[in-house]
Scaffold this motif. Structure first.
Motif, PDB file in Angstrom:
ATOM      1  N   GLU A  73       0.822  -1.207   0.000  1.00 40.28           N
ATOM      2  CA  GLU A  73       0.000   0.000   0.000  1.00 40.28           C
ATOM      3  C   GLU A  73       0.854   1.255   0.000  1.00 40.28           C
ATOM      4  O   GLU A  73       2.004   1.239   0.425  1.00 40.28           O
ATOM      5  N   LYS A  74       0.260   2.341  -0.495  1.00 42.42           N
ATOM      6  CA  LYS A  74       0.916   3.648  -0.447  1.00 42.42           C
ATOM      7  C   LYS A  74       1.020   4.071   1.006  1.00 42.42           C
ATOM      8  O   LYS A  74       0.093   3.894   1.779  1.00 42.42           O
ATOM      9  N   SER A  75       2.174   4.650   1.360  1.00 43.62           N
ATOM     10  CA  SER A  75       2.316   5.183   2.714  1.00 43.62           C
ATOM     11  C   SER A  75       2.721   6.652   2.684  1.00 43.62           C
ATOM     12  O   SER A  75       2.921   7.260   3.714  1.00 43.62           O
ATOM     13  N   GLY A  76       2.834   7.210   1.507  1.00 48.23           N
ATOM     14  CA  GLY A  76       3.190   8.611   1.310  1.00 48.23           C
ATOM     15  C   GLY A  76       3.241   8.897  -0.172  1.00 48.23           C
ATOM     16  O   GLY A  76       2.973   8.017  -0.997  1.00 48.23           O
ATOM     17  N   LYS A  77       3.604  10.129  -0.514  1.00 49.36           N
ATOM     18  CA  LYS A  77       3.634  10.507  -1.931  1.00 49.36           C
ATOM     19  C   LYS A  77       4.622   9.654  -2.719  1.00 49.36           C
ATOM     20  O   LYS A  77       4.314   9.185  -3.808  1.00 49.36           O
ATOM     21  N   ASN A  78       5.812   9.447  -2.181  1.00 48.89           N
ATOM     22  CA  ASN A  78       6.853   8.670  -2.859  1.00 48.89           C
ATOM     23  C   ASN A  78       7.316   7.495  -2.026  1.00 48.89           C
ATOM     24  O   ASN A  78       8.499   7.144  -2.035  1.00 48.89           O
ATOM     25  N   SER A  79       6.401   6.896  -1.282  1.00 47.63           N
ATOM     26  CA  SER A  79       6.768   5.748  -0.452  1.00 47.63           C
ATOM     27  C   SER A  79       5.611   4.769  -0.387  1.00 47.63           C
ATOM     28  O   SER A  79       4.461   5.114  -0.633  1.00 47.63           O
TER      29      SER A  79
END
Length: 144
Positions: A94-100
Motif C-alpha cells: 500500500e501507499k504510505s506517502g507521496k513517494n513511499s
C-alpha cells in the motif's frame, strides 16, 4: 551576439535565464515505481517479488506477527492478497506517502525472512521461510 542594441550584457542574461529554466524543468532524481508484485511458493519458502522500474531503498522491520518493508518507491494502487499458506495470512502492498509504500506480510506463526536486491531488471525479493534456517558459524558472533 544576441543583444539587439549591442551592449553585450543581454546575451549573458539570456543564457543565465535559459540555464535556470532548463535546470528547473529537469527532474532532480528519478523516483522509482513498483510495476508488479508476484508470489511463488516452494516447500521451504514463500517468495514475494516486487518489480520496479528503478532501484529503490527499503527499511526492514516487523515483529513475530508480521514482516514490514518500508519502501522508498511509489505504488500505483494498493494490492491485498489473501493466501492459503501454512505460514502467511496475507500480503498487503500500500501507499504510505507521496513517494513511499509499505509491504506488510502477516504471519500465522513467527518466521525467518531474507531480503534480496536484484538488478537488470530492478527487483526486491522477500523470502519468507517455513522452516527454521540454522545459522552457520560465519553468521554467529564469536564469544571470547
Amino acid at each position: 551576439m544576441l543583444c539587439y542594441h549591442k551592449c553585450g550584457k543581454c546575451s549573458c542574461r539570456f543564457f543565465l535565464v535559459l540555464i535556470f529554466v532548463v535546470t528547473i524543468l529537469l527532474p532532480v532524481s528519478v523516483q522509482a515505481r513498483i510495476t508488479d508484485m508476484r508470489t511463488g511458493s516452494g516447500p521451504t519458502r514463500m517468495r514475494i517479488v516486487l518489480d520496479m522500474d528503478e532501484p529503490a531503498k527499503f527499511k526492514d522491520s516487523g515483529d513475530s506477527g508480521k514482516i514490514v518493508l518500508d519502501l522508498g518507491t511509489s505504488v500505483k494502487k494498493n494490492i491485498l492478497r489473501k493466501l492459503n499458506d501454512a505460514s502467511i495470512t496475507d500480503i498487503n502492498l500500500e501507499k504510505s506517502g507521496k513517494n513511499s509504500s509499505r509491504l506488510t506480510v502477516r504471519l500465522k506463526k513467527p518466521a525467518q525472512h531474507k531480503v534480496i536486491v536484484l538488478k537488470n531488471p530492478h527487483r526486491i525479493v522477500l523470502d519468507v521461510y517455513r522452516i527454521e534456517i540454522v545459522k552457520t558459524s560465519r553468521d554467529r558472533k564469536s564469544v571470547v
